[in-house]
Design a protein around this motif. Structure first.
Motif, short mmCIF file in Angstrom:
data_model
loop_
_atom_site.label_atom_id
_atom_site.label_comp_id
_atom_site.label_asym_id
_atom_site.label_seq_id
_atom_site.Cartn_x
_atom_site.Cartn_y
_atom_site.Cartn_z
N UNK A 125 0.87 -1.45 -0.05
CA UNK A 125 -0.19 -0.05 0.14
C UNK A 125 0.90 1.24 0.09
N UNK A 126 1.96 1.43 0.64
CA UNK A 126 2.96 2.38 0.61
C UNK A 126 3.31 2.80 -0.71
N UNK A 127 3.52 1.72 -1.71
CA UNK A 127 4.04 2.14 -3.09
C UNK A 127 2.85 2.87 -3.96
N UNK A 128 1.44 2.24 -3.72
CA UNK A 128 0.29 2.72 -4.44
C UNK A 128 0.18 4.18 -3.78
N UNK A 129 0.39 4.34 -2.65
CA UNK A 129 0.30 5.60 -1.94
C UNK A 129 1.17 6.69 -2.42
N UNK A 130 2.21 6.35 -2.71
CA UNK A 130 3.07 7.36 -3.48
C UNK A 130 2.81 7.49 -4.85
N UNK A 131 2.01 6.58 -5.67
CA UNK A 131 1.54 6.97 -6.94
C UNK A 131 0.56 7.79 -6.93
N UNK A 132 -0.49 7.53 -6.02
CA UNK A 132 -1.60 8.57 -5.98
C UNK A 132 -1.39 9.84 -5.71
N UNK A 133 -0.27 10.08 -4.57
CA UNK A 133 0.23 11.56 -4.12
C UNK A 133 0.81 12.26 -5.25
N UNK A 134 1.69 11.36 -6.12
CA UNK A 134 2.59 12.26 -7.20
C UNK A 134 1.55 12.69 -8.44
N UNK A 135 0.35 12.06 -8.63
CA UNK A 135 -0.55 12.30 -9.40
C UNK A 135 -1.40 13.56 -8.97
N UNK A 136 -1.64 13.37 -7.62
CA UNK A 136 -2.26 14.57 -6.97
C UNK A 136 -1.68 15.83 -7.20
N UNK A 137 -0.25 15.93 -7.10
CA UNK A 137 0.54 17.08 -7.24
C UNK A 137 0.38 17.75 -8.60
#
Length: 265
Positions: A125-137
């Motif tokens: 889940x930590x890797x998926x969270x990073x993906x979502x956060x970068x797209x959100x930026x």
């Protein structure tokens, strides 16, 4: 039927304790009753501890399957070569291999991973969270919500069509139930309760441990845009009507669970 549920570890890696000597074993077995029991008995007689294992068919039309396990041989009465010979001598064994994964006990005997007939990937889940956060930026809040909602909706539509063809459910309620069974099995979230009237297009779905809400930073608004879109697409196909799904409770804003409300569009 209500059953107790417990966390499920995916067969990718096993933790080892001090003093343990971990090997991975893969045995191709004939698809006959007692095959696994005979194999496990040889390992038990050798004083070897089975840490974790999986069993699955190799191909749908072949009468054989794999049993793969991580084993601790630190107290074994025999060597690896002798164990391999004993296993290969069994009438139910087509082939047995034992290897030592280094420097850590990861599964090195199976690739790719499959979910049913489709290739899958295990992502923490930590890797998926990073993906979502970068797209959100990159996107505005409304743009982020729209992109993930639309992606979820398309995925839900395709998934409903796939399930309808594969399982041939008798009713739209059965098609909905298939999705609710799947969400917990794959780790997306567990549908704890639902009350749906798919004829009148109304009702609610409560999703506990929804991974999308769990990995997002807490805020004032619901954040499960992909999940909301998926439910919209899936249930639209199930009912044959355009519907709207609203998230009225969300883990991402501090609620205990995510809850979605179904309405006619």
């Amino acid at each position: 039927m209500r059953v107790d549920v417990y966390p499920k570890r995916v067969f990718t890696f096993v933790e080892s304790r001090p003093g343990e000597d971990i090997y991975e074993i893969r045995v191709m077995l004939r698809d006959v009753p007692g095959a696994l029991a005979k194999t496990a008995n040889v390992i038990a007689e050798a004083g070897i501890n089975i840490k974790t294992s999986i069993v699955f068919a190799s191909l749908p039309n072949e009468k054989q399957g794999f049993w793969t396990a991580f084993i601790d041989v630190s107290n074994s009465k025999i060597g690896i070569d002798e164990l391999t010979e004993k296993l290969n001598a069994l009438d139910v064994v087509l082939n047995a291999q034992i290897v030592k994964p280094k420097p850590a006990a990861y599964d090195i005997m199976h690739f790719p991973i499959q979910h049913g007939e489709e290739r899958a990937v295990v992502m923490p889940i930590s890797l998926l969270k990073n993906l979502f956060e970068e797209i959100e930026k990159i996107l505005t809040p409304s743009g982020f919500a729209a992109v993930f909602y639309n992606a979820g909706k398309r995925s839900g539509e395709n998934f409903a069509k796939y399930y309808r063809e594969k399982f041939n459910p008798k009713t739209k309620e059965e098609l909905a139930e298939l999705l609710f069974l799947c969400t917990g099995a794959i780790g997306w979230g567990r549908v704890e309760t639902y009350s749906l009237d798919l004829n009148r297009i109304s009702g609610k779905v409560r999703l506990v441990g929804n991974i999308e809400g769990a990995m997002r930073n807490k805020g004032a608004e619901p954040v499960c845009h992909w999940t909301r879109g998926f439910l919209t697409g899936y249930l639209s196909i199930a009912t044959g009507r355009e519907i709207e799904v609203k998230e009225i409770k969300c883990i991402g804003k501090g609620d205990e669970y995510c809850e979605f409300q179904l309405e006619a569009k």
